[in-house]
Enzyme design. Structure first.
Site, mmCIF file in Angstrom:
data_model
loop_
_atom_site.group_PDB
_atom_site.id
_atom_site.type_symbol
_atom_site.label_atom_id
_atom_site.label_comp_id
_atom_site.label_asym_id
_atom_site.label_seq_id
_atom_site.Cartn_x
_atom_site.Cartn_y
_atom_site.Cartn_z
ATOM 1 N N ASP A 52 0.794 -1.232 0.000
ATOM 2 C CA ASP A 52 0.000 0.000 0.000
ATOM 3 C C ASP A 52 0.825 1.280 0.000
ATOM 4 O O ASP A 52 0.295 2.350 0.237
ATOM 5 C CB ASP A 52 -0.986 0.039 1.177
ATOM 6 C CG ASP A 52 -2.054 -1.024 1.047
ATOM 7 O OD1 ASP A 52 -2.352 -1.428 -0.098
ATOM 8 O OD2 ASP A 52 -2.586 -1.460 2.067
ATOM 9 N N SER A 53 2.117 1.219 -0.265
ATOM 10 C CA SER A 53 2.919 2.437 -0.275
ATOM 11 C C SER A 53 2.621 3.289 -1.503
ATOM 12 O O SER A 53 2.932 4.472 -1.519
ATOM 13 C CB SER A 53 4.414 2.105 -0.218
ATOM 14 O OG SER A 53 4.811 1.432 -1.401
#
Length: 82
Positions: A52-53
């Site tokens: 999810d970066s």
């Protein structure tokens, strides 16, 4: 024991429910079809990368963004099950 999202069990014990491999393939194909950006052969970016970066700041952009990484993953899965 359920997964963090209430989906699949996380203890790897056998369950009484059994699906044929064909059911999993059909689900994969249906998922890919549902994720195409309309009018293209590209898959929607979705909710970001594996950690999810790279999640888009504006969640509405995930409906029209695409990622080469995401497209390649779907392609590899379709080839594998083809």
């Amino acid at each position: 024991m359920r997964g963090s999202r209430g989906a699949a069990p996380t203890n790897f014990e056998k369950t009484p429910h059994v699906d044929p491999v064909r059911a999993h393939i059909d689900k994969l194909i249906d998922t890919v079809r549902a994720r195409f950006i309309p009018g293209t052969n590209l898959v929607r970016y979705g909710h970001g990368d594996w950690n999810d970066s790279l999640r888009p700041v504006d969640p509405t952009t995930s409906d029209w963004m695409t990622s080469a990484w995401t497209v390649v993953l779907f392609y590899e899965q379709l080839r594998r099950y083809g």
